[in-house]
Write a protein that holds these residues in place. Structure first.
Motif, mmCIF file in Angstrom:
data_model
loop_
_atom_site.group_PDB
_atom_site.id
_atom_site.type_symbol
_atom_site.label_atom_id
_atom_site.label_comp_id
_atom_site.label_asym_id
_atom_site.label_seq_id
_atom_site.Cartn_x
_atom_site.Cartn_y
_atom_site.Cartn_z
ATOM 1 N N SER A 1 1.414 -4.017 7.464
ATOM 2 C CA SER A 1 0.618 -3.949 5.972
ATOM 3 C C SER A 1 1.516 -4.927 5.284
ATOM 4 O O SER A 1 2.569 -5.469 5.534
ATOM 5 C CB SER A 1 0.474 -2.384 5.569
ATOM 6 N N THR A 2 1.063 -5.117 3.896
ATOM 7 C CA THR A 2 1.472 -5.850 2.625
ATOM 8 C C THR A 2 1.700 -4.938 1.692
ATOM 9 O O THR A 2 1.026 -4.057 1.590
ATOM 10 C CB THR A 2 0.670 -6.969 2.433
ATOM 11 N N GLU B 1 -10.259 -12.180 5.871
ATOM 12 C CA GLU B 1 -9.718 -13.728 5.668
ATOM 13 C C GLU B 1 -10.101 -14.622 6.853
ATOM 14 O O GLU B 1 -10.403 -15.781 6.845
ATOM 15 C CB GLU B 1 -8.537 -13.863 4.981
ATOM 16 N N GLU C 1 -9.476 -4.522 5.708
ATOM 17 C CA GLU C 1 -9.046 -5.608 4.870
ATOM 18 C C GLU C 1 -9.831 -5.749 3.617
ATOM 19 O O GLU C 1 -11.064 -5.322 3.686
ATOM 20 C CB GLU C 1 -8.933 -7.118 5.686
ATOM 21 N N LYS D 1 1.128 -13.787 2.781
ATOM 22 C CA LYS D 1 1.446 -12.504 3.438
ATOM 23 C C LYS D 1 0.204 -12.437 4.788
ATOM 24 O O LYS D 1 0.623 -12.230 5.726
ATOM 25 C CB LYS D 1 1.471 -11.373 2.528
ATOM 26 N N THR D 2 -0.890 -12.581 4.093
ATOM 27 C CA THR D 2 -1.940 -12.544 5.099
ATOM 28 C C THR D 2 -1.917 -13.349 6.477
ATOM 29 O O THR D 2 -2.005 -12.982 7.380
ATOM 30 C CB THR D 2 -3.423 -12.820 4.409
ATOM 31 N N THR D 3 -1.610 -14.698 6.120
ATOM 32 C CA THR D 3 -1.339 -15.594 7.352
ATOM 33 C C THR D 3 -0.179 -15.069 8.198
ATOM 34 O O THR D 3 -0.497 -15.121 9.487
ATOM 35 C CB THR D 3 -0.956 -17.156 6.765
ATOM 36 N N THR E 1 -8.250 -3.220 11.701
ATOM 37 C CA THR E 1 -7.749 -3.624 10.729
ATOM 38 C C THR E 1 -8.721 -3.294 9.732
ATOM 39 O O THR E 1 -9.924 -3.140 9.976
ATOM 40 C CB THR E 1 -7.628 -5.274 10.663
ATOM 41 N N GLY F 1 -4.775 -4.233 5.115
ATOM 42 C CA GLY F 1 -4.469 -5.237 4.222
ATOM 43 C C GLY F 1 -3.432 -5.191 3.131
ATOM 44 O O GLY F 1 -2.910 -5.895 2.905
ATOM 45 N N GLU F 2 -3.567 -3.854 2.410
ATOM 46 C CA GLU F 2 -2.440 -3.629 1.381
ATOM 47 C C GLU F 2 -2.201 -2.355 1.226
ATOM 48 O O GLU F 2 -3.145 -1.416 1.239
ATOM 49 C CB GLU F 2 -3.005 -4.539 0.104
ATOM 50 N N TYR G 1 -1.790 -12.140 10.366
ATOM 51 C CA TYR G 1 -2.868 -12.757 11.339
ATOM 52 C C TYR G 1 -2.098 -13.331 12.424
ATOM 53 O O TYR G 1 -2.615 -13.092 13.819
ATOM 54 C CB TYR G 1 -3.743 -13.656 10.632
#
Length: 469
Positions: free
Chosen positions: A324-325, A264, A260, A238-240, A258, A301-302, A243
């Motif tokens: 977001s995730t 990362e 986070e 998800k993060t990739t 951002t 981030g989440e 980004y």
């Protein structure tokens, strides 16, 4: 009976990958200060004298066939993922050796695990853990203390979990490591997450979207306001994807903020904030401040709780694009999760641009995958095999893929753009949208997984969990 080419970790760690490939040597036994090595190098005298200087051990050389040496090498040692093999100089510091070798082979995490008799070190490679080193129990606390000192943690505190961060500087690259220390029965378990500062390889076109999915996604992120949510379990990429999206949106005329945990990747031109919950700097508090920082795009981030969800919705309503995730199993389940958190359905309907679910699957090695006819036994019970699926590919293993049968990973997506029909379904809190998905021919995780099996990109075993859903 087929020969076993796996060697014990205790013996394997005596020779590093660079030495093994350069001299074509395989350690198989170590007794009474004598190291037994297999080799296909016929110049025994010169090799023996070089190894005596290099290793400081007496060695016994045994001849082996080049074919078997290749199999031993690819089963037990990974070459560097970069072209800098000749430049890597392992220091005498065992911890430094572990950190640099993990980064070089493309490991995402390093696990230090203490047990009753000894401790082990495992690397996570392509999503799977592999044993790399063993450490004597009397040496293990020294390694843990070195990690704690570098991460600025309390070395006297051994009863509570701790988190920190290390920056590693080598001659050719700097990278960060997130440190997590956990007290266990036999000592402290330490997990290091390697965080790359290099984002050159991250690109929306290459993360795994199909052409039509990429078009749909780009439409969702090009809107000036609204929310884009990416869901999936931990380690699903998800993060990739986030980004890669930020890289696409990063322009000199936009203000991107951002928050986070952890950061990362570091991106030039983007203002990144590291979460510090112990001093009250959580997602919701940071988001409140963000709204006073004149942002165009906000990345959270989440979304973990209702406060963060409500702040993200508020940011979207006031004219910002929010990325977001969230942890859910499908693109539609994300909406149910937000409603369960207490976000009013009409607010979700009016702010959500696109909902995405994703997973990571390992790709079959193109050099050794084997085509086979379909058998019912390899699929989950109750799964209806499509008539178009007549063959599948299985992982075999060769020197190109280190005998695993897989090379690299790719993301599988499920993209749900929010249109007028879906807005109405969200407002009425509809649980199932199967008819809508069939009518619009939206590719779910399951459909995309079947396509990857059909085209030979991955195996049934890799997507088994997706076929069950």
């Amino acid at each position: 009976m087929s020969q076993n080419f796996t060697i014990p970790t205790e013996v394997q760690q005596l020779i590093n990958a660079e030495q093994a490939y350069h001299y074509r040597i395989i350690p198989v036994n170590n007794t009474n200060d004598e190291l037994v090595l297999l080799t296909d190098n016929t110049n025994f005298l010169q090799l023996k004298s070089e190894l005596l200087i290099l290793l400081g051990l007496n060695v016994t050389l045994t001849e082996e066939t080049p074919e078997n040496i290749n199999k031993y090498l690819s089963t037990n040692y990974r070459k560097s993922s970069s072209d800098r093999v000749s430049e890597i100089h392992y220091s005498n510091d065992f911890l430094e050796k572990i950190l640099v070798s993990a980064k070089e082979v493309g490991s995402s995490d390093i696990h230090f695990e203490p047990y009753e008799l000894k401790a082990r070190v495992r690397f996570r490679l392509d999503g799977k853990l592999k044993e790399q080193f063993f450490i004597d129990n009397d040496e293990y606390p020294i390694i843990v203390n070195k990690i704690k000192i570098r991460a600025q943690l309390d070395i006297s505190e051994k009863r509570l979990p701790q988190d920190g961060r290390i920056t590693v500087a080598t001659d050719y690259e700097d990278f960060d490591i997130r440190v997590s220390v956990l007290p266990t029965l036999h000592g402290e378990k330490v997990v290091l997450r390697i965080l790359s500062k290099d984002t050159s390889h991250i690109d929306l076109a290459s993360v795994g979207f199909t052409e039509s999915e990429l078009t749909t996604y780009l439409e969702g992120i090009k809107k000036p306001n609204g929310i884009v949510l990416i869901s999936g379990p931990t380690g699903s990429g998800k993060t990739t994807t986030l980004y890669a999206t930020l890289k696409k949106l990063n322009q000199s005329n936009t203000n991107i903020l951002t928050v986070e945990d952890p950061i990362e990747y570091t991106l030039e031109g983007i203002n990144q904030v590291q979460l510090k919950e112990n001093i009250g700097l959580d997602f919701a508090a940071t988001l409140r401040t963000f709204l006073r920082q004149d942002p165009d795009i906000i990345m959270v981030g989440e979304i973990r709780d209702v406060d963060t969800a409500n702040m993200a919705i508020r940011a979207a309503l006031t004219g910002h694009l929010v990325l977001s995730t969230i942890h859910t199993n499908s693109a539609w389940a994300t909406i149910s999760r937000l409603i369960d958190m207490g976000v009013p359905p009409f607010l979700i309907a009016s702010t959500l641009n696109v909902s995405i679910a994703q997973r990571l699957v390992r790709k079959l090695c193109n050099h050794c995958k084997l085509e086979q006819p379909i058998q019912n036994a390899i699929f989950p019970s109750g799964f209806i095999i499509p008539t178009t699926l007549t063959t599948h590919y299985t992982a075999m293993g060769c020197e190109h893929c280190y005998q695993t049968g897989y090379q690299g990973r790719k993301a599988v997506y499920e993209i749900l753009p929010i249109d007028k029909t879906l807005m109405d379904l969200i407002k009425t809190n509809t649980l199932s949208i199967d008819e809508y998905i069939d009518e619009k021919n939206i590719y779910t995780l399951k459909k995309n997984a079947i396509d990857l099996v059909k085209s030979g990109v991955t195996s049934v075993e890799e997507v088994f969990a997706l076929l069950m859903e």
